[in-house]
Motif scaffolding. Structure first.
Motif, mmCIF file in Angstrom:
data_model
loop_
_atom_site.group_PDB
_atom_site.id
_atom_site.type_symbol
_atom_site.label_atom_id
_atom_site.label_comp_id
_atom_site.label_asym_id
_atom_site.label_seq_id
_atom_site.Cartn_x
_atom_site.Cartn_y
_atom_site.Cartn_z
ATOM 1 N N HIS A 172 62.666 32.822 56.674
ATOM 2 C CA HIS A 172 63.920 33.367 57.203
ATOM 3 C C HIS A 172 63.796 33.625 58.705
ATOM 4 O O HIS A 172 64.706 33.306 59.482
ATOM 5 C CB HIS A 172 64.237 34.658 56.454
ATOM 6 C CG HIS A 172 65.314 35.493 57.069
ATOM 7 N ND1 HIS A 172 66.659 35.239 56.876
ATOM 8 C CD2 HIS A 172 65.248 36.582 57.887
ATOM 9 C CE1 HIS A 172 67.366 36.132 57.558
ATOM 10 N NE2 HIS A 172 66.536 36.956 58.171
ATOM 11 N N GLU A 173 62.663 34.165 59.113
ATOM 12 C CA GLU A 173 62.460 34.466 60.528
ATOM 13 C C GLU A 173 62.406 33.194 61.373
ATOM 14 O O GLU A 173 62.851 33.175 62.522
ATOM 15 C CB GLU A 173 61.177 35.280 60.731
ATOM 16 C CG GLU A 173 61.284 36.717 60.238
ATOM 17 C CD GLU A 173 62.303 37.529 61.030
ATOM 18 O OE1 GLU A 173 63.368 37.837 60.462
ATOM 19 O OE2 GLU A 173 62.048 37.830 62.200
ATOM 20 N N ILE A 174 61.830 32.151 60.804
ATOM 21 C CA ILE A 174 61.800 30.870 61.526
ATOM 22 C C ILE A 174 63.217 30.330 61.686
ATOM 23 O O ILE A 174 63.617 29.909 62.769
ATOM 24 C CB ILE A 174 60.900 29.858 60.782
ATOM 25 C CG1 ILE A 174 59.447 30.328 60.845
ATOM 26 C CG2 ILE A 174 61.039 28.460 61.380
ATOM 27 C CD1 ILE A 174 58.506 29.552 59.951
ATOM 28 N N LYS A 175 63.978 30.407 60.606
ATOM 29 C CA LYS A 175 65.380 29.947 60.674
ATOM 30 C C LYS A 175 66.144 30.702 61.758
ATOM 31 O O LYS A 175 66.972 30.148 62.460
ATOM 32 C CB LYS A 175 66.068 30.166 59.317
ATOM 33 C CG LYS A 175 65.855 29.013 58.349
ATOM 34 C CD LYS A 175 66.879 29.047 57.208
ATOM 35 C CE LYS A 175 66.332 28.293 56.013
ATOM 36 N NZ LYS A 175 65.877 29.195 54.931
ATOM 37 N N LYS A 176 65.875 31.984 61.867
ATOM 38 C CA LYS A 176 66.569 32.813 62.855
ATOM 39 C C LYS A 176 66.025 32.604 64.270
ATOM 40 O O LYS A 176 66.498 33.224 65.216
ATOM 41 C CB LYS A 176 66.417 34.301 62.479
ATOM 42 C CG LYS A 176 67.203 34.699 61.241
ATOM 43 C CD LYS A 176 68.655 34.931 61.612
ATOM 44 C CE LYS A 176 69.473 35.418 60.424
ATOM 45 N NZ LYS A 176 70.914 35.482 60.760
ATOM 46 N N GLY A 177 64.952 31.809 64.384
ATOM 47 C CA GLY A 177 64.393 31.556 65.713
ATOM 48 C C GLY A 177 63.498 32.665 66.230
ATOM 49 O O GLY A 177 63.149 32.690 67.410
ATOM 50 N N ARG A 178 63.153 33.600 65.367
ATOM 51 C CA ARG A 178 62.320 34.712 65.822
ATOM 52 C C ARG A 178 60.829 34.400 65.679
ATOM 53 O O ARG A 178 59.990 35.095 66.236
ATOM 54 C CB ARG A 178 62.675 35.991 65.050
ATOM 55 C CG ARG A 178 64.080 36.475 65.392
ATOM 56 C CD ARG A 178 64.332 37.884 64.878
ATOM 57 N NE ARG A 178 64.675 37.908 63.471
ATOM 58 C CZ ARG A 178 65.910 38.048 63.000
ATOM 59 N NH1 ARG A 178 66.935 38.159 63.823
ATOM 60 N NH2 ARG A 178 66.134 38.094 61.711
ATOM 61 N N ILE A 179 60.517 33.387 64.896
ATOM 62 C CA ILE A 179 59.156 32.852 64.864
ATOM 63 C C ILE A 179 59.301 31.360 65.166
ATOM 64 O O ILE A 179 60.138 30.697 64.557
ATOM 65 C CB ILE A 179 58.494 33.039 63.480
ATOM 66 C CG1 ILE A 179 58.411 34.520 63.120
ATOM 67 C CG2 ILE A 179 57.112 32.406 63.449
ATOM 68 C CD1 ILE A 179 57.796 34.782 61.748
#
Lengths: 501, 501
Positions: free
Chosen positions: B246-253
């Motif tokens: 989820h964090e990758i999708k959000k661009g935070r990772i």
């Protein structure tokens, strides 16, 4: 002569005109860090508009660098439309809203805010409102007395409004060093290796089309008045200074010192004031988040080499002095974004001596900086966590008593933990100084009770501690959990931590 | 063929001979970080000597990197002469001494230990005892499976004794990267910009004359046995993995991830094991303090690019695999001093994803990692504070229940705070995951109770929370202090946090 150029002229509006352009549901990213460099006339006009319409149809989230002044926090809080405030505050009206559950407040490490904004973890910023001393025709914004979160909010906002102030000489340009690291670029160390290193730009570049309005103002920052330090503050300062000299003798602080960080308030000012007077201190560097009038004491004594900060928060008299010397002092002060003034990487590398104020401290050295009786927010953690956790030395200071003796700052168990026993090192009250480094828990308890607690509370604290040593299920950090908050419970019930006679 | 040279031959002694040379009052700085690379035969011989004389005439302070094995912590604890242990431990006999008040224990951030030793804040080290795979004729010591505090203890000690082991292939030389920053040198950034950067030497240089004895040994590190992850661990891992995606999708990772730090134990191993199996994870980097067998899952899946650690803590089977591949894997593993594996500057710069185990978590997200029922030490804070405070993401994991349901890991108020609500971000139990970032306190409480607490404790927790929202003096972080420890008090009185029917 007010600054001007065709772009500024083309964007000039009144505060009332700008207030009409703000959305009813709005997230505002404002300049300002402590009452320094925050917008004043647009918030006031917006509040007027809200009052003239129906406050129920408005909803405001307000982000700033840290606390701000009455003209921003106060007037918006009083509209009744303020839903959320981050990351720090100190306005009494706003505090009351927070503690009655009417306004949400997220109390954040100041070094976390940039990332949380950039990563979209908070409601998106619609509007940035910043105070500036100049705006170039190609969109360079020159901030005033604070840097705070402005660079990040200006980048994130869809629309930008500027309060162009003529309250400061134009020579304020050049004080700022705007540098923000990319968050996910591996391999980039922050290139600050000395307090005085300038690594960024003196302005923030924004796309011209985002600037929707500029209003001219002459409203000064809310003046902070400094009281002469009382005897408690002076005694705390004395304990701190003799401890620092002891550390130099032991070789744990080099003779040329380490940079100082000091929190806001009378105690911190007393420490700097005493350093200015003490002949064994010389060549002081500051790497901190707020500079107050006490820095002038160091300058007068010829001791300040350089001071890095995120805000200049001066009294009226102090500001006048600053203005008179604004050209000369450009080599002494650097104003940085709070991401950098509070950055763990730089703090650890420079090896700061951090001095912050505690609200209460428990017998094992845990520190509460934020919550009165565990439930009501005072101001917030601010940068104290950033500095405490990563500094060379972390010193917490507080008078041993509050409320005319009805509150002891030393308690069996703090009602909220902002800095724990692993990270706190030195506790100081007017009674004395406890060096907790390399002490096991029971030794810490003895030191804190004997050196820091007020004599009127020592017997009560010793009684708790001895009871705990005797009857605690575990003897590593003895506690009797059913009595751990007995001081607080007594205060809540009777108005005093002291038992009735 | 055991390593040898004229210097080694000239210093060879038996463990019993060395034991006789140790002072009766002695501060020992030992190699070892978790049961990896600690001395084994000299402590055993010293314990035998103490038992054969009178234990009352001996007094031992024992410093190591972190915990060690039975052959060091266990045997010395059992002599009755152990007065002080720093900075972390996990031996059951020693833990019992600590919690009955018989041995002092200082529970430290692992990134603080080097400075505390160098600055003389602890009793001076008389003797360093380290395990090595080789000692050159000019005093270069090559460590075994951990780095920990060895470089600092070797420097500080007046006398050095070495356990020269032949249990590992000589190719272990080269795994270590010994680099320690000077504490007061302004201007020196730690030059690690990528997980794989080697910036130091593969050995520790000591003055030859300090080496007073060398004993040959073949005793392996205490084997750590890994249980197959239970369903709770697997569910926690599942929650963590879907959150990371989820964090990758959000661009935070970023898509190529960030380096992972993970704590010791079954939950951390389950997370790595699940990553190895999950096709959406690839190219994993670790920047951590301990590597366990779970790293082989990543290697088998072709996903481990590089792993930086302070210790290799493998099972017997894992060690065999490591030995078989010891030449090839030299490019995959770097063993660093704990000052560097846990250094705030590097942790913040690399932007780690930190995953650690909580003992208990309260409704506002404060985490207890160390104290059972607030008073008894479990193991210690270890590196969890170093990583939590400075990582990009900080995840705390725990099963929602312990002691067959008599303990809830989610409580109204933690009985000890090691990581506070400002620094903790993500809480995970087998029940679910609570993302606390950018949440005001009451929202955090709702998330933690609803997502993380076990259903059998949810009503009790909600009852406390609702009571607090209603009746707390302050409504920012509502609490009823007189009931804040009610879960713990009930457990201490009845053996269960659940009220009697």
């Amino acid at each position: 002569m007010p600054v001007t150029n065709p772009f500024i002229e083309s964007k000039l509006k009144t505060a009332d005109e700008i207030a009409l352009l703000l959305p009813r549901e709005v997230t505002i990213g404002a300049s300002g860090f402590t009452p320094a460099g925050y917008p004043k006339v647009i918030p006031k006009a917006f509040a007027k508009r809200i009052e003239s319409e129906s406050s129920k149809t408005f909803s405001i989230n307000l982000y700033a660098g840290a606390s701000t002044g009455e003209e921003l926090d106060g007037v918006l809080a009083k509209t009744g439309a303020l839903r959320l405030r981050i990351p720090y505050q100190s306005n009494s009206y706003l505090r009351n809203l927070i503690n009655t559950g009417k306004t949400d407040f997220i109390d954040m490490h100041l070094s976390h805010v940039v990332k949380y904004i950039e990563h979209g973890l908070l409601p998106e910023i619609d509007v940035a409102i910043v105070e500036a001393i100049d705006v170039s025709s190609d969109g360079k914004i020159y901030l005033t007395t604070s840097s705070g979160m402005s660079a990040t909010y200006l980048k994130a906002a869809k629309e930008i409004y500027i309060e162009l102030t003529d309250i400061h000489p134009i020579e304020l340009k050049g004080y700022h060093d705007i540098y923000l690291p990319d968050h996910h670029s591996k391999g980039l160390a922050i290139p600050i290796h000395n307090v005085e290193d300038r690594v960024g730009l003196p302005y923030i570049q924004v796309p011209l089309e985002k600037i929707k309005g500029i209003v001219r103002t002459s409203v000064p920052d809310a003046a902070v008045e400094f009281k002469a330090p009382d005897s408690d503050c002076l005694q705390i300062a004395e304990h701190v200074l003799s401890f620092l000299q002891h550390e130099i003798k032991k070789g744990r602080i080099p003779k040329e010192y380490l940079p100082f960080q000091n929190g806001v308030g009378n105690i911190a000012n007393a420490v700097l004031g005493s350093m200015a007077k003490d002949s064994s201190f010389h060549e002081i560097q500051m790497y901190t988040e707020v500079l107050q009038d006490s820095v002038f004491d160091l300058i007068d004594a010829g001791k300040l080499t350089v001071a890095s900060t995120s805000a200049l928060t001066f009294s009226q008299k102090g500001l006048k002095r600053f203005h008179e010397n604004i050209g000369e002092w450009k080599s002494k002060f650097i104003i940085r974004p709070q991401e950098i003034s509070n950055h763990p990487e730089v703090i650890r590398r420079l090896g700061l001596i951090a001095m912050n104020t505690a609200l209460e401290v428990d017998i094992y050295g845990n520190v509460n900086s934020t919550h009165v009786m565990g439930t009501s927010m005072m101001n917030g953690i601010g940068g104290s966590g950033d500095f405490t956790r990563n500094s060379h030395l972390s010193i917490f200071m507080t008078p041993s008593l509050a409320k005319k003796g009805d509150i002891s700052a030393i308690v069996p168990f703090v009602s909220h933990v902002d800095h724990n026993e692993h990270s706190t090192m030195i506790i100081v009250t007017e009674q004395g100084l406890a060096d907790l480094r390399a002490c096991p828990p029971k030794k810490r308890a003895e030191l804190i009770i004997q050196k820091c607690a007020h004599p009127s509370y020592r017997p009560l604290l010793m009684e708790y501690f001895e009871d705990a040593v005797q009857n605690s299920p575990g003897k590593h950090s003895p506690h009797i959990l059913s009595k751990a908050f007995s001081f607080h419970e007594r205060f809540i019930a009777t108005g005093s931590m002291k038992p009735r006679a």
